[in-house]
Design a protein around this motif. Structure first.
Motif, short mmCIF file in Angstrom:
data_model
loop_
_atom_site.label_atom_id
_atom_site.label_comp_id
_atom_site.label_asym_id
_atom_site.label_seq_id
_atom_site.Cartn_x
_atom_site.Cartn_y
_atom_site.Cartn_z
N LYS A 52 27.09 -34.25 4.58
CA LYS A 52 27.63 -35.19 3.61
C LYS A 52 29.15 -35.20 3.72
O LYS A 52 29.76 -34.20 4.09
N CYS A 53 29.74 -36.32 3.38
CA CYS A 53 31.18 -36.35 3.17
C CYS A 53 31.46 -35.93 1.74
O CYS A 53 30.72 -36.29 0.81
N THR A 54 32.53 -35.16 1.56
CA THR A 54 32.81 -34.59 0.25
C THR A 54 33.44 -35.57 -0.72
O THR A 54 33.51 -35.30 -1.92
N HIS A 55 33.89 -36.72 -0.22
CA HIS A 55 34.80 -37.56 -1.01
C HIS A 55 34.24 -38.93 -1.35
O HIS A 55 34.96 -39.76 -1.92
N ASP A 56 32.95 -39.19 -1.04
CA ASP A 56 32.46 -40.55 -1.25
C ASP A 56 30.99 -40.54 -1.64
O ASP A 56 30.40 -39.49 -1.91
N LYS A 75 32.29 -32.92 -3.50
CA LYS A 75 30.99 -32.27 -3.31
C LYS A 75 31.10 -30.80 -2.91
O LYS A 75 30.12 -30.06 -3.03
N ALA A 76 32.26 -30.39 -2.42
CA ALA A 76 32.47 -28.97 -2.12
C ALA A 76 33.11 -28.24 -3.30
O ALA A 76 32.65 -27.16 -3.69
N GLU A 77 34.15 -28.83 -3.87
CA GLU A 77 34.90 -28.15 -4.93
C GLU A 77 34.13 -28.02 -6.23
O GLU A 77 34.38 -27.11 -7.02
N VAL A 78 33.17 -28.91 -6.47
CA VAL A 78 32.43 -28.87 -7.72
C VAL A 78 31.49 -27.66 -7.80
O VAL A 78 31.14 -27.20 -8.89
N LYS A 79 31.07 -27.13 -6.66
CA LYS A 79 30.02 -26.11 -6.67
C LYS A 79 30.41 -24.83 -7.42
O LYS A 79 29.62 -24.35 -8.25
N PRO A 80 31.58 -24.23 -7.18
CA PRO A 80 31.93 -23.04 -7.96
C PRO A 80 32.03 -23.33 -9.46
O PRO A 80 31.66 -22.49 -10.29
N ILE A 137 30.57 -31.59 4.61
CA ILE A 137 29.87 -30.40 4.13
C ILE A 137 28.44 -30.44 4.65
O ILE A 137 27.80 -31.50 4.68
N ALA A 138 27.97 -29.29 5.12
CA ALA A 138 26.56 -29.16 5.51
C ALA A 138 25.85 -28.34 4.45
O ALA A 138 26.36 -27.29 4.02
N GLU A 139 24.70 -28.83 4.02
CA GLU A 139 23.91 -28.15 3.01
C GLU A 139 22.52 -27.82 3.53
O GLU A 139 22.01 -28.47 4.45
N GLU A 140 21.93 -26.83 2.91
CA GLU A 140 20.55 -26.49 3.23
C GLU A 140 19.63 -27.68 2.95
O GLU A 140 19.81 -28.40 1.97
#
Length: 278
Positions: A93-97, A52-57, A144-147
């Motif tokens: 969110k957790c980035t891996h699940d 969920k973090a790495e996919v954004k870029p 990860i924290a998101e808006e």
């Protein structure tokens, strides 16, 4: 069960959940083909795309940062989070699940202890093992924290718009509503937003959701993101006329959710063209 080879494990679990043998030699249904893809479609890019973090870029390069939910921070542990630097409302969110989620609508009343328990339980879990969804196996567990996205300024739940892409072509969409109330409803639509008369594990909503304002844009962007992939589901949210990427999912329901009528399992399965094995 972890000692079992992936194919053996999937055959056992599939039989228990779907109620019939898993045909991996000549898969025809949607659920069967998702199991086949777990075993044989091992594109290393998928590990980045489910993070969920790495996919954004990666997504931003293709559809623009304006369609990516802003990130407020990424941490290795719950104790690392500086809550004093976060706004009054945010999403953890957790980035891996899937499911490692805590929503803060008001920091002054946020149940920190409950959020910690949920997040730490998810951090300790490797999501790969339950459904042998291999892209998750090597994702680094982080938070990860998101808006916080609020469609109406009234703290109402977001509607998920999930575009099902087959070989880079969107063939249908579905919505998830009522999740925040613990009463999940799922409705499928064709690309013209005609309600498709079947269910998959969850009941339809009493009133089918209306099409999002930016449906055509979501479909076009989903097709761009899914190029070259036998199947992937691309999720979006819509807020105040703007659409935002949610996540990419390669095996919805882990490929183990029943269709009613059952013939729709084979109908959607016919839309997946499996790649040839080397």
């Amino acid at each position: 069960m972890r000692l079992l080879p992936d194919a053996v494990y999937l055959k056992l679990v599939y039989r228990a959940r779907i109620g019939r043998p898993l045909n991996l030699n000549s898969p025809k249904s949607f659920n069967e083909k998702l199991q086949w893809l777990k075993l044989y479609d091992r594109n290393p890019l998928y590990t980045k795309l489910v993070d969920k973090a790495e996919v954004k870029p990666w997504v931003a390069e293709r559809i623009g940062w304006e369609h990516v939910v802003p990130t407020l921070g990424v941490w290795d542990s719950f104790d690392d989070i500086d809550f004093g630097a976060l706004p009054e409302r945010f999403v953890l969110k957790c980035t891996h699940d899937s499911g490692g989620l805590a929503i803060c609508r008001d920091l002054s009343t946020f149940d920190m202890a409950a959020a910690r328990r949920k997040i730490e339980r998810s951090l300790a879990n490797n999501y790969f093992w339950s459904g042998r969804e291999w892209p998750y196996k090597d994702v680094r567990p982080r938070i990860i924290a998101e808006e916080y996205l609020d469609p109406a300024g009234e703290q109402v739940g977001l509607t998920d718009y999930k575009v099902m892409c087959f070989g880079g072509q969107a063939r249908c969409e579905f919505t998830c509503t009522g999740r925040a109330d613990g009463n999940l409803h799922v409705d499928f639509f064709d690309t013209e937003w005609n309600h498709m008369l079947f269910t998959r594990h969850y009941p339809n909503a009493d009133v089918p959701p209306e099409a999002p304002e930016r449906l055509k844009d979501m479909v076009a962007m989903a097709e761009r993101l899914s190029e070259g992939m036998p199947f992937v589901r691309v999720d979006f949210y819509e807020v105040a006329g703007q659409y935002y990427f949610g996540e990419m999912t390669f095996y919805p329901g882990s490929g183990m959710e029943e269709f009613d009528p059952e013939r729709w399992d084979e109908e959607l399965g016919s839309w997946i063209e499996l790649p040839e094995l080397d």
